[in-house]
Design a protein around this motif. Structure first.
Motif, PDB file in Angstrom:
ATOM      1  N   TYR A   1       1.165  -1.128  -0.369  1.00  0.00           N
ATOM      2  CA  TYR A   1      -0.494   0.023  -0.902  1.00  0.00           C
ATOM      3  C   TYR A   1       0.506   1.603  -0.078  1.00  0.00           C
ATOM      4  CZ  TYR A   1      -3.698   3.229   1.472  1.00  0.00           C
ATOM      5  OH  TYR A   1      -4.538   4.239   1.597  1.00  0.00           O
ATOM      6  N   ASP A   2       0.663   2.369  -0.603  1.00  0.00           N
ATOM      7  CA  ASP A   2       0.828   3.654  -0.910  1.00  0.00           C
ATOM      8  C   ASP A   2       1.188   4.217   0.804  1.00  0.00           C
ATOM      9  OD1 ASP A   2       1.022   5.974  -1.424  1.00  0.00           O
ATOM     10  OD2 ASP A   2       0.755   6.570  -2.797  1.00  0.00           O
ATOM     11  N   ALA A   3       1.975   4.420   0.572  1.00  0.00           N
ATOM     12  CA  ALA A   3       2.926   5.088   2.003  1.00  0.00           C
ATOM     13  C   ALA A   3       3.939   6.662   2.107  1.00  0.00           C
ATOM     14  CB  ALA A   3       3.056   4.348   3.649  1.00  0.00           C
ATOM     15  N   GLN A   4       2.965   6.865   0.533  1.00  0.00           N
ATOM     16  CA  GLN A   4       3.647   8.142   0.695  1.00  0.00           C
ATOM     17  C   GLN A   4       4.449   9.540   1.618  1.00  0.00           C
ATOM     18  OE1 GLN A   4       3.567   9.316  -3.646  1.00  0.00           O
ATOM     19  NE2 GLN A   4       5.472  11.306  -3.645  1.00  0.00           N
TER      20      GLN A   4
ATOM     21  N   GLU B   1       2.132  15.871   6.737  1.00  0.00           N
ATOM     22  CA  GLU B   1       2.621  16.147   5.189  1.00  0.00           C
ATOM     23  C   GLU B   1       1.591  16.601   4.459  1.00  0.00           C
ATOM     24  OE1 GLU B   1       6.916  14.686   5.096  1.00  0.00           O
ATOM     25  OE2 GLU B   1       5.322  13.773   4.446  1.00  0.00           O
ATOM     26  N   TYR B   2       0.980  14.741   4.671  1.00  0.00           N
ATOM     27  CA  TYR B   2      -0.812  15.092   3.935  1.00  0.00           C
ATOM     28  C   TYR B   2      -1.363  16.386   4.556  1.00  0.00           C
ATOM     29  CZ  TYR B   2      -4.439  13.001   2.424  1.00  0.00           C
ATOM     30  OH  TYR B   2      -6.649  12.799   1.946  1.00  0.00           O
ATOM     31  N   ALA B   3      -0.981  16.356   5.374  1.00  0.00           N
ATOM     32  CA  ALA B   3      -1.917  17.960   6.947  1.00  0.00           C
ATOM     33  C   ALA B   3      -2.024  19.116   6.082  1.00  0.00           C
ATOM     34  CB  ALA B   3      -2.276  17.655   7.117  1.00  0.00           C
TER      35      ALA B   3
ATOM     36  N   SER C   1      -1.188   8.206  -0.123  1.00  0.00           N
ATOM     37  CA  SER C   1      -1.883   8.055   1.377  1.00  0.00           C
ATOM     38  C   SER C   1      -1.077   8.046   2.196  1.00  0.00           C
ATOM     39  CB  SER C   1      -1.742   7.072   1.219  1.00  0.00           C
ATOM     40  OG  SER C   1      -2.896   6.508   1.769  1.00  0.00           O
ATOM     41  N   THR C   2      -1.253   7.162   3.555  1.00  0.00           N
ATOM     42  CA  THR C   2      -0.130   7.180   4.942  1.00  0.00           C
ATOM     43  C   THR C   2       0.547   6.332   6.063  1.00  0.00           C
ATOM     44  OG1 THR C   2      -2.008   7.929   7.038  1.00  0.00           O
ATOM     45  CG2 THR C   2      -0.519  10.196   5.047  1.00  0.00           C
TER      46      THR C   2
END
Lengths: 130, 278, 283
Positions: free
Chosen positions: C195-198, C203-205, C218-219
């Motif tokens: 799964y994508d956890a870039q 950072e996402y927020a 995603s995270t």
């Protein structure tokens, strides 16, 4: 002076092909001729290098089928340079060996990247000898 | 003039411990003038790290593209200055007979291949087709010439004051040449590199590799040296390393080259992070 | 029976060579799955070059290439996949239907001016399948289900099943505010979820910088939530940000392990054996 890359590639192609090829700049100066063309001109490129237009045109005198000399303006290479269109015709020359030869010549303009007019190329084919 | 290599690899980035000395990022070179003006040569993946060092106070960045093969533009979307609102960014690159440079770059930089389009970038972007001949960009005199490589490709000569750099990352000056390289301007790129202080030149292949790759647009180690000598370059940096040449292979190829050819100038393989103060 | 999963490229967005990424690896997305006598490749990022160099030594290549989507980092290695140039190679390319022909899109990066060899001129035999949401299809001995995920340009996640073992590959997908019910269904009881956890959650927020909401990634937190909701055996964090150093990836792995024990951050070269014999599933 840096040659244009299109001219360089044309020379490299010409140096591999087995038919006589001449490459001239927009003023008609002879930039390169390959080994089969050396046999027609009677000189070697390594010895002459580039030849001014006036000089190399006199190295052989093309005639029509009746033996009448052709006006320079009727030569395909000159036409290709002047009109920037391909030109083709038959003509006859007396070769270095004293034999009369029938040649077919196609000349076409060289237009490079961004529409730069770079000169012209002519290819020769031997016609019937008579 | 200060020159820094950010990406030295050809064809495809090659991350990994066995390429960490010479680097795995694709072509990107930074040229900085005494007044801090910046020219970026090519936008391979190396441009991402370079972008992170360009300060927010910079007013203008110029990116000069040699040609549009993937490894020379694939970092473009990851160059931070593109995303700085209002920053003046200029992209320069070769024209082609049919499509504009902007359209050709846009083919690669648009969905579904990339989420952001050129026109959506917030920077103030201008795309120019480089003229053959000379132009001035800030303190730099930039000379461009079409060179031998498949598809329209230009080499650059950058001069600031009395210092000069020639950049020919993808170049096959020996295409169709059986003997020595020809003089008198009959070798592609020769004038561009004449008497330069630093020549950054393609050296992707060994002689054995080249035999199967004639016409692919690249040079061998030995021909790169021959070209540098023909142009009387004062220093040669070998560039565009083959993805299959790991650090050990490359180091040994270069030391053999120097031993066998005894070049007239210093010759080294460029490595990521290398800086030249000219 | 079991499947073997090998990671050839684990990085997202753009290849990131360099000493700070040497341990985790800087090649972009490419995962090899061997199911019995069949070979499946998930995405064709730069990691596929080395995989190709290995495969070409082993005789004729017959592979199914599942593309999550056609962003550069998922296809840019394809022109450097040596078996593409071998006449005996058979490659079945699967991509989500998105209005453009997969072949045409791949040709955009394999034709002048960007690449010297035209995709039309390669001697290998290539076939194309464009799949729709929830479509099931066969890839050699394995069965595959495709499901649409969340990304700016259409992205598909895949579940590969082979004799009771299962691997789910869901990269370049965004979680927004809740667990994506389609992915939770797709990954239900899977042995392995990649799964994508870039991004880090902050950072996402956009804390202290630009928000990455809407960028299609995603995270690790969302990864853990999905892994729990779907009751997967093992979680593999994937598509690491190009700026993430080896230490950064290790730190994320440790945080995720604190909440979902059987978590590992994907590293180049990592091999997982999935299913009965390998017991990838948490006890």
């Amino acid at each position: 002076m840096q040659r244009e890359v299109e001219i360089i590639l044309m020379r490299q192609l010409a140096s591999y092909l087995a038919m006589p090829i001449f490459i001239v700049d927009p003023e008609g100066n002879l930039l390169f001729y390959n080994e089969p063309a050396e046999a027609l001109l009677g000189c070697r490129f390594e010895e002459t290098g580039e030849l001014p237009a006036a000089h190399w045109a006199n190295l052989f005198t093309p005639t029509d089928s009746e033996g009448a000399p052709l006006a320079p303006d009727d030569l395909p290479l000159v036409v290709a340079l002047r009109t920037r269109h391909p030109a083709h015709r038959d003509f006859w020359i007396v070769g270095l060996d004293g034999k009369r030869r029938h040649l077919k010549l196609t000349a076409f303009p060289l237009v490079g990247q961004a529409g730069r007019f770079l000169g012209a190329v002519s290819f020769f084919w031997e016609g019937d000898t008579r | 003039m200060r020159v820094k290599l950010w990406g030295t690899r050809g064809s495809l980035p090659t991350p990994g411990p066995d390429t960490s000395r010479f680097g795995g990022n694709t072509s990107c070179v930074e040229v900085r003038a005494d007044d801090n003006s910046v020219l970026v040569l090519d936008a391979g993946t190396g441009i991402r790290n370079l972008g992170r060092t360009i300060p927010g106070t910079t007013s203008r960045v110029d990116v000069l593209i040699s040609h549009l093969h993937m490894d020379h533009i694939q970092g473009m979307g990851f160059f931070a200055p593109f995303y700085v609102p209002g920053l003046e960014v200029h992209i320069w690159g070769p024209a082609s007979p049919l499509e504009t440079l902007r359209a050709r770059l846009g083919r690669y930089m648009s969905p579904p291949l990339f989420p952001v389009r050129l026109r959506d970038l917030p920077c103030n972007l201008t795309v120019h087709e480089v003229p053959s001949g000379s132009m001035r960009i800030g303190p730099f005199e930039v000379e461009t010439t079409l060179v031998c490589h498949p598809g329209p490709t230009v080499g650059y000569r950058i001069t600031e004051g009395n210092r000069s750099l020639a950049y020919l990352p993808d170049h096959e000056p020996a295409l169709g040449v059986r003997g020595p390289l020809l003089g008198n301007g009959w070798t592609s790129g020769q004038t561009l590199a004449t008497d330069v202080d630093l020549l950054i030149h393609d050296a992707q292949y060994t002689d054995a590799q080249y035999d199967d790759r004639v016409g692919w647009g690249h040079t061998t180690f030995s021909r790169a040296v021959e070209f540098a000598e023909l142009a009387r370059a004062r220093r040669l940096v070998l560039f565009h390393h083959d993805p299959d040449h790991d650090d050990a292979t490359l180091a040994s190829l270069v030391s053999t080259l120097v031993k066998n050819e005894r070049p007239a100038m210093p010759v080294t393989a460029g490595f990521e992070g290398e800086v030249f103060d000219l | 029976m079991s499947m073997k999963v090998r990671f050839w490229g684990v990085r997202g967005s753009v290849a990131s060579p360099g000493p700070e990424t040497a341990m985790v690896g800087g090649n972009t997305s490419c995962v090899e799955v061997v199911a019995g006598g069949s070979r499946i490749i998930l995405d064709a990022g730069t990691g596929i070059r080395r995989l190709g160099n290995e495969l070409i030594k082993q005789g004729p290549v017959d592979v199914t290439l599942l593309l999550s989507h056609v962003h550069w980092d998922h296809i840019q290695g394809l022109p450097f996949f040596a078996p593409l140039y071998a006449p005996g190679t058979r490659m079945h390319v699967v991509n989500g239907a998105n209005g453009a022909s997969t072949r045409d899109v791949l040709r955009r990066q394999m034709s002048a001016p960007v690449f010297p060899v035209d995709l039309n001129d390669v001697p290998s035999s290539m076939s194309y399948l464009e799949v729709r949401d929830r479509q099931r299809f066969v890839a050699g001995e394995a069965e595959v289900t495709a499901v649409r995920a969340n990304h700016p340009d259409q992205v598909y996640a895949y579940r590969i099943e082979h004799r009771g073992s299962s691997v789910v590959y869901a990269t370049d997908t965004e979680h927004y505010r809740c667990v994506d019910p389609r992915l939770a269904t797709l990954a239900r009881n899977a042995d392995v979820l990649i799964y994508d956890a870039q991004y880090l959650p902050n950072e996402y927020a956009g804390e202290g910088g630009q928000s990455r909401v809407g960028w299609g990634h995603s995270t690790w937190e969302a990864a853990v939530e999905l892994a729990r909701a779907a009751n997967v055996g093992r979680l593999v964090l994937f598509h690491h940000d190009p700026s993430r150093t080896d230490d950064g990836v290790m730190a994320i792995e440790a945080l995720a392990q604190g909440q979902f024990v059987d978590t590992v951050a994907a590293r180049e070269g990592m091999l997982l054996t999935v299913g009965a014999a390998g017991a990838a599933r948490a006890a």
